[in-house]
Scaffold this active site. Sequence first.
Site, PDB file in Angstrom:
ATOM      1  N   TYR A 204       0.851  -1.194   0.000  1.00 55.41           N
ATOM      2  CA  TYR A 204       0.000   0.000   0.000  1.00 55.41           C
ATOM      3  C   TYR A 204       0.880   1.235   0.000  1.00 55.41           C
ATOM      4  O   TYR A 204       2.022   1.219   0.467  1.00 55.41           O
ATOM      5  CB  TYR A 204      -0.942   0.007   1.214  1.00 55.41           C
ATOM      6  N   CYS A 205       0.338   2.310  -0.566  1.00 52.18           N
ATOM      7  CA  CYS A 205       1.000   3.618  -0.513  1.00 52.18           C
ATOM      8  C   CYS A 205      -0.104   4.669  -0.530  1.00 52.18           C
ATOM      9  O   CYS A 205      -1.269   4.334  -0.373  1.00 52.18           O
ATOM     10  CB  CYS A 205       2.002   3.779  -1.656  1.00 52.18           C
ATOM     11  N   THR A 206       0.250   5.931  -0.725  1.00 58.83           N
ATOM     12  CA  THR A 206      -0.725   7.011  -0.557  1.00 58.83           C
ATOM     13  C   THR A 206      -1.915   6.870  -1.510  1.00 58.83           C
ATOM     14  O   THR A 206      -3.053   6.741  -1.070  1.00 58.83           O
ATOM     15  CB  THR A 206      -0.044   8.378  -0.782  1.00 58.83           C
ATOM     16  N   ILE A 233      -4.100   4.278   0.313  1.00 57.46           N
ATOM     17  CA  ILE A 233      -4.652   4.590   1.638  1.00 57.46           C
ATOM     18  C   ILE A 233      -5.807   5.585   1.498  1.00 57.46           C
ATOM     19  O   ILE A 233      -6.779   5.532   2.247  1.00 57.46           O
ATOM     20  CB  ILE A 233      -3.544   5.181   2.539  1.00 57.46           C
TER      21      ILE A 233
END
Length: 317
Positions: A204-206, A233
């Site tokens: 996961y990342c922004t 996210i």
Amino acid sequence: MTASASAPAAPTPLPSPGGPGRIALYYRFTPLADPEAVRLWQRTLAVSLGLTGRIIVSPQGINGTVGGPAEAVKRYVRGTREHPAFRGLEVKWSDGSAADFPRLSVRVRPELVAFGAPERIRVDEHGVVGTGEHLPADQLHALVAERAAEGRPVRFLDGRNSVEAAIGRFEDAVIPAAHTTRDLLEAVDSGSLDHLKDQPVVTYCTGGVRCEVLSALLKDRGFSEVYQLDGGIVRYGEAHGDAGLWHGRLAVFDRRLSLAFTDGAETLGRCVTCGGATSHLANCADPACTTLQVRCPDCVAAHPDHVCPRCLERTPA
Ligand SMILES: [Zn+2]
Ligand SMILES: [Zn+2]
């Protein structure tokens, strides 16, 4: 067909930008034959609408965060989608304005995300070749429950840098030691993540863009079951707030520095100066340095000339 031949004209400027502001966050991996032509067109489009933010154009596609009056940002998105390469471009929206960014920056870079290895990634009109399976935010909990029942618990892998992870992260996530995105490549190549090879891994990342590349690198190294959280996210927070598997605040790349999905967001960060609980991020005092550190407002006020460890090393005693 070159990008310049198909780039639509910029719309006429809005007479009076006003009303509530919006920020649009988006990316698309797609081969661009003429990134410089796309850059010029994007710049004209954004300037004509009075937007600020950061747009990166590369032979791999486009990645941007732009802010301005809601109607102007909508027109920017409509204009961008008129380019055949960006048809149906998916956009994440949040509240904000042009004032959240210092200026407009539109640049051509060899990569959409600076992993420092453009030759390691192949992009076709469907996106990154061999990337991890996109897992929609509303299917994450089902996958976690399913794999737990099978005795193969899902492992979260944070695809951001360690400061971003210090103030917010998924439950029991693996946090690679990464100052920059380049360090993520090193973390994969060094074998330091190989203990996850045979486990179900969700990166996961922004907003999802870094995971397109990270998950492909993991699969290339032989990781057997790799998912990437679709929409990152941001999408997960919209769906679940702070009531799910996400904890803390989300670091963002504009003047807000971070945001909380609800008033109930946990404070996970620790001030690097006093050790107190805080999720406040502060810039290094060196204006040429872009490093953020977790520092409480009291310590920032007491030591306004505080520099990050890297700058401290460079400073003669
Ligand atoms: Zn402090
Ligand atoms: Zn610094």
